[in-house]
Each structure stands twice: as C-alpha cells, then as structure tokens.
Design a protein around this motif. Structure first.
Motif, PDB file in Angstrom:
ATOM      1  N   PRO A 127      43.429  11.504  52.573  1.00  0.00           N
ATOM      2  CA  PRO A 127      43.081  10.226  51.924  1.00  0.00           C
ATOM      3  C   PRO A 127      41.580   9.933  51.950  1.00  0.00           C
ATOM      4  O   PRO A 127      41.011   9.508  50.937  1.00  0.00           O
ATOM      5  N   ALA A 128      40.942  10.167  53.096  1.00  0.00           N
ATOM      6  CA  ALA A 128      39.503   9.926  53.183  1.00  0.00           C
ATOM      7  C   ALA A 128      38.730  10.919  52.320  1.00  0.00           C
ATOM      8  O   ALA A 128      37.716  10.558  51.693  1.00  0.00           O
ATOM      9  N   MET A 129      39.178  12.173  52.273  1.00  0.00           N
ATOM     10  CA  MET A 129      38.502  13.173  51.442  1.00  0.00           C
ATOM     11  C   MET A 129      38.624  12.817  49.966  1.00  0.00           C
ATOM     12  O   MET A 129      37.669  12.978  49.192  1.00  0.00           O
ATOM     13  N   VAL A 137      39.975  22.563  51.507  1.00  0.00           N
ATOM     14  CA  VAL A 137      40.835  22.881  52.634  1.00  0.00           C
ATOM     15  C   VAL A 137      41.132  24.375  52.574  1.00  0.00           C
ATOM     16  O   VAL A 137      41.529  24.891  51.520  1.00  0.00           O
ATOM     17  N   VAL A 138      40.914  25.056  53.687  1.00  0.00           N
ATOM     18  CA  VAL A 138      41.211  26.488  53.771  1.00  0.00           C
ATOM     19  C   VAL A 138      42.209  26.700  54.893  1.00  0.00           C
ATOM     20  O   VAL A 138      41.926  26.396  56.061  1.00  0.00           O
ATOM     21  N   ASN A 139      43.381  27.188  54.539  1.00  0.00           N
ATOM     22  CA  ASN A 139      44.394  27.553  55.526  1.00  0.00           C
ATOM     23  C   ASN A 139      44.268  29.035  55.831  1.00  0.00           C
ATOM     24  O   ASN A 139      44.127  29.849  54.911  1.00  0.00           O
ATOM     25  N   GLU A 172      49.101  18.935  44.491  1.00  0.00           N
ATOM     26  CA  GLU A 172      49.131  17.490  44.679  1.00  0.00           C
ATOM     27  C   GLU A 172      47.756  16.876  44.931  1.00  0.00           C
ATOM     28  O   GLU A 172      47.548  15.686  44.654  1.00  0.00           O
ATOM     29  N   LEU A 173      46.829  17.653  45.456  1.00  0.00           N
ATOM     30  CA  LEU A 173      45.505  17.113  45.771  1.00  0.00           C
ATOM     31  C   LEU A 173      44.468  17.422  44.696  1.00  0.00           C
ATOM     32  O   LEU A 173      43.332  16.964  44.784  1.00  0.00           O
ATOM     33  N   ALA A 233      30.558  28.682  44.110  1.00  0.00           N
ATOM     34  CA  ALA A 233      30.996  29.851  43.347  1.00  0.00           C
ATOM     35  C   ALA A 233      32.513  29.890  43.188  1.00  0.00           C
ATOM     36  O   ALA A 233      33.028  30.559  42.286  1.00  0.00           O
ATOM     37  N   ALA A 234      33.228  29.176  44.064  1.00  0.00           N
ATOM     38  CA  ALA A 234      34.694  29.152  44.013  1.00  0.00           C
ATOM     39  C   ALA A 234      35.230  27.820  43.522  1.00  0.00           C
ATOM     40  O   ALA A 234      36.398  27.495  43.734  1.00  0.00           O
ATOM     41  N   ARG A 235      34.405  27.054  42.819  1.00  0.00           N
ATOM     42  CA  ARG A 235      34.806  25.689  42.462  1.00  0.00           C
ATOM     43  C   ARG A 235      35.980  25.649  41.484  1.00  0.00           C
ATOM     44  O   ARG A 235      36.607  24.602  41.320  1.00  0.00           O
ATOM     45  N   TYR A 236      36.286  26.778  40.816  1.00  0.00           N
ATOM     46  CA  TYR A 236      37.428  26.814  39.897  1.00  0.00           C
ATOM     47  C   TYR A 236      38.616  27.551  40.511  1.00  0.00           C
ATOM     48  O   TYR A 236      39.546  27.947  39.824  1.00  0.00           O
ATOM     49  N   ILE A 237      38.599  27.713  41.824  1.00  0.00           N
ATOM     50  CA  ILE A 237      39.666  28.430  42.520  1.00  0.00           C
ATOM     51  C   ILE A 237      40.418  27.458  43.421  1.00  0.00           C
ATOM     52  O   ILE A 237      39.829  26.843  44.313  1.00  0.00           O
ATOM     53  N   THR A 238      41.699  27.335  43.193  1.00  0.00           N
ATOM     54  CA  THR A 238      42.540  26.534  44.085  1.00  0.00           C
ATOM     55  C   THR A 238      43.969  27.059  44.031  1.00  0.00           C
ATOM     56  O   THR A 238      44.403  27.646  43.037  1.00  0.00           O
TER      57      THR A 238
END
Length: 251
Positions: A127-129, A137-139, A172-173, A233-238
């Motif tokens: 929520p704060a993010m 977030v990297v798992n 969802e995020l 460089a990874a801004r389009y990766i999720t």
C-alpha cells in the motif's frame, strides 16, 4: 522518519546478512540505497555485515515467517525509514527428508518461510509503495520450483508456489509495482559448500557436467542479476522469472 530516507531510496532485503542476501545488501548500498536487512537469528552474521557495509545499512532481527512479526517489523520500517522502493524476499528455510518421513512441522516451517513470508511482507509494504508511486519486488526462488528433486517435497512445493505468487502479485500490483522472481542455480555460498560438498574436487567436477558454462556461479553474479531486475533497463519486465544458472536449466 530516518533522515537518510530523504536522501537515499530504501531497499528491504530479507535474509540480507549472509550468503546471497549479503551480496544483495552490498550491491544495493553500492547503488546508493539505504538498506534494511532482516535476519532471523544469526547475530554474528548481522554484526559482520554491519562492520563490512557502509553507512546506510541497518540489520533488524525478524522471523518473517511469523505473520505478526513480519507485519510489525514492516510497520516499524515504514515509520523509521520510509517506504521501500525495492523489496527483496530472499529469506528461506530448507528441511530435507523423504516424503514419507516429513512431519507437519517440517512442512509448515518451510512453507511459512519460503512462501508465506513473501506474502506477508509484500502485503504489508505494497500500500505504501503504491501511494509512493511504485517500486520493485523481487522474490528469490529456486530451480527446484521448476524441476523437482528427491527429499524436498516441502521445499520444491514452496518455491513452485512462490513462482505463481509472483505472477499473481505482478497482475494485481501492476502497473505501479513490478514483481519478478530471481532464481539462482548452483551458487558458491557457505550453505552450498556444506550441502553439496563443493569444496571436494570430485563433487565439483560431477556438478560441472550438468552446467554448460562449466562452473558454479558467484553471489556477486546474483547481485548483478538483481541490479538488472530493479533497474530502469527492466522497467517493462514484470511477472517473469530470471534463472541465473550457467545454462543448467535451459531444457
């Protein structure tokens, strides 16, 4: 709020005081982040990390597998350090036994640490993010979440679940928070040396036959992968997984 939070972006790393997690913490401090590393019980490792890393590094004890502890610590971090731009869910547990010998405690301990803890912390910080405009977030997964092994039903199941949790959170995020899974192959840590006896040449040689690059990776190489995953460089990766394994799991 800590005065450093206004000058430096914040990164939270679970299991961030030794092994691959320490390499993550070190790289993030080098990139200019204020790092809060969470650790479960190894105070000696935490003190060593504090001594070797520069100003802007904080180590906090927290068993992230306990929901009340994870959420309480997240609230303290938000209060004292600000909102994370990066959350690395790296902490994990491993209890190996044949399936028919696994106890209820073996099962729950591993799933709570490897799968539930990332859920608790991401839910606490998200929520704060989102309000702050986003982040990453990297798992940290495992190759055994893709291909099973003997004597690790609890571990394999937890890491397979983490892969799918990653995708659900990414859906969802989005588009504000990117969520990805970073998967190490054979990485030269103390834990790997102990579990796989990699210090013995005969064991190392047998491992190399299954790794096209012919070597074990380093924690620093994992940190480089993290740097890419959280960077522009990874801004389009999720919702993706990045396997750092020298080609071992290309098949």
């Amino acid at each position: 709020m800590n005065s450093l939070s206004s000058a430096k972006p914040l990164a939270v790393v679970t299991g961030g005081t030794k092994g691959i997690g320490l390499s993550f913490s070190q790289r993030l401090t080098e990139l200019g982040y204020q790092v809060v590393a969470l650790f479960r019980h190894d105070k000696g490792a935490a003190e060593t990390a504090r001594a070797m890393l520069p100003d802007g590094f904080t180590a906090i004890p927290c068993d992230v597998s306990v929901p009340s502890a994870a959420r309480h610590t997240a609230a303290e971090i938000l209060r004292d350090h600000g909102t994370p731009r990066v959350l690395v869910n790296n902490a994990g547990r491993n209890i190996d036994r044949p399936f028919l010998e696994l106890t209820d405690d073996d099962w729950h301990t591993v799933l709570d640490a490897n799968l539930s803890a990332p859920f608790y912390l991401t839910q606490a910080f998200a929520p704060a993010m989102l309000t702050a405009g986003g982040g990453s977030v990297v798992n940290v997964g495992a190759t055994t979440g893709i291909r099973p092994r003997f004597n690790g039903a609890n571990y394999c199941a937890s890491k397979a679940g983490l892969l799918h949790l990653t995708k659900c959170l990414a859906l969802e995020l989005a588009p504000t928070i990117r969520v990805n899974c970073l998967i190490p192959g054979m990485i030269d840590t103390e834990d790997m040396q102990m579990r796989c006896r990699t210090a013995a040449p005969e064991h190392r040689d047998s491992m190399f036959t299954g790794i096209p690059q012919g070597r074990i990776g380093s924690p620093d190489e994992m940190a480089s992968a993290l740097e890419f995953m959280i960077g522009d460089a990874a801004r389009y990766i999720t919702g993706q997984k990045l396997i750092v394994d020298g080609g071992q799991f290309m098949w």
